[in-house]
Design an enzyme around this catalytic site. Structure first.
Site, short mmCIF file in Angstrom:
data_model
loop_
_atom_site.label_atom_id
_atom_site.label_comp_id
_atom_site.label_asym_id
_atom_site.label_seq_id
_atom_site.Cartn_x
_atom_site.Cartn_y
_atom_site.Cartn_z
N CYS A 55 0.83 -1.21 0.00
CA CYS A 55 0.00 0.00 0.00
C CYS A 55 0.86 1.25 0.00
CB CYS A 55 -0.94 -0.01 1.20
SG CYS A 55 -0.12 -0.32 2.77
N HIS A 63 -1.27 0.34 6.85
CA HIS A 63 -1.96 0.76 5.63
C HIS A 63 -1.74 2.24 5.37
CE1 HIS A 63 -4.77 0.86 2.37
NE2 HIS A 63 -5.54 1.76 2.98
N ASN A 105 -7.66 5.92 -2.02
CA ASN A 105 -7.36 4.72 -1.25
C ASN A 105 -7.29 3.52 -2.19
OD1 ASN A 105 -7.21 2.61 0.61
ND2 ASN A 105 -8.63 3.59 2.03
#
EC number: 3.4.19.12
Length: 356
Positions: free
Chosen positions: A6, A112, A127
């Site tokens: 991520c 994350h 995102n």
């Protein structure tokens, strides 16, 4: 999103291009680890702190899952002249800058990372767990960041000039509208899988007893039930209307048949009454009705005779009569006498039947 990369997706979404690969970020992480090891060794390689540092995991800046630390992300952005400042730090809060006047934010919770960036004149949540960008209005941006902080996210403000990108140039000219929030990756698959699973009797009973969820909307089963109930009511109403219509048509047809039968019978023959009604009448009442009928017929015959005599007299008066002609009057008298005798014989016959 591949694995837990991520941080890589966060950086590339911020810069709007494939600028960093996992290998490049791993190189930055290894360089940071080496610098930290060298600083720890300055206190002596035989010190307790140095031995503890070596006994830890191979790297504090990355792991096998693909996670990279904030130091790796910060060093990667320095290549582009960009700097990260903690959003809720006292130094930044003293500046009193409105979030909509910034250009982008990087958000982190545990392992994350994701980017919130301004493209054109609108804000987007980039995102990598979402199936697409999520539009954020200017009025909602501050509330969105405050909500993230309440959930435990660390938010960093990106300072500096971001590289030009096609999306930013396009959105400078037009504004986009988003009718529905993008779903999380795998959310549709999970929903379809839940729909395929058989529900227990307890679940069905709960849905019947609690047809409304927290949003006040009907669930799918209750909505289908209400639709079926409405269709059933419509069918019942239609059946009632059709039954009323059939009864009205039958009554109308019966009335029409009666009218046709009464019109088709000759005037000289009395219309037969139903046997049940005839039995209920007395013989005296039946005789009076027949007598009235024959008297009416006799009056009609007399009116026809008078009309015929008047026409014949008019014809005789318009022509030249010959003396000694009276045969026509004699014939009319004979015809009248014959009709009277016929009616009298019919009357006598009816009287004899009644006496029997």
């Amino acid at each position: 999103q591949e694995g837990s990369l991520c941080a890589q997706h966060c950086l590339n979404n911020l810069l709007q291009g494939e600028y960093f690969s996992p290998v490049e970020l791993s190189s930055i992480a290894q360089q940071l680890d080496e610098e930290e090891r060298m600083r720890m060794a300055e206190g002596g390689v035989s010190s307790e702190e140095y031995r503890t540092f070596l006994q830890q995991q191979p790297s504090v800046n990355m792991d096998d899952s693909g996670f990279f630390s904030i130091q790796v992300i910060s060093n990667a952005l320095k290549v582009w002249g960009l700097e990260l400042i903690l959003f809720n730090s006292p130094e930044y809060q003293r500046l009193g800058i409105d979030p909509i006047n910034e250009k982008s934010f990087i958000c982190n919770y545990k392992e994350h990372w994701f980017t919130v960036r301004k493209l054109g004149k609108q804000w987007f949540n980039l995102n990598s767990l979402l199936m697409g960008p999520e539009l954020i209005s200017d009025t909602y941006l501050a509330l969105f960041l405050a909500q993230l902080q309440q959930e435990g996210y660390s938010i960093f403000v990106v300072k500096g000039d971001l590289p030009d990108c096609e999306a930013d140039q396009l959105l400078q000219m037009i504004r986009v509208q988003q009718m529905q929030r993008p779903k999380l990756i795998g959310e549709e698959a999970a929903q379809s899988r839940d729909q395929r699973l058989p529900r227990s009797d307890v679940d069905q009973a709960i849905e019947v007893n609690h047809p409304f969820d927290g949003t006040g909307m009907l669930d799918e089963d209750e909505e289908n039930f209400q639709r079926a109930l409405a269709l059933s009511r419509q069918e019942i109403d239609m059946e009632d209307e059709e039954a009323d219509l059939r009864r009205a048509i039958q009554l109308s047809m019966q009335g029409s048949r009666r009218s046709e039968l009464s019109g088709s019978l000759p005037q000289s023959v009395p219309q037969p009454s139903p046997s049940s009604h005839t039995d209920s009448l007395s013989s005296e009442e039946l005789r009076r009705r027949r007598q009235a009928y024959f008297e009416k017929q006799q009056q009609q015959l007399q009116q026809q005779d008078q009309t015929q005599n008047l026409q014949e007299k008019t014809t005789l008066s318009s022509s030249t009569p010959e003396p000694g002609t009276g045969g026509d009057m004699n014939e009319e008298d004979m015809l009248q006498a014959a009709m009277n005798m016929s009616l009298e014989s019919v009357r006598n016959h009816l009287n004899s039947e009644e006496e029997k």
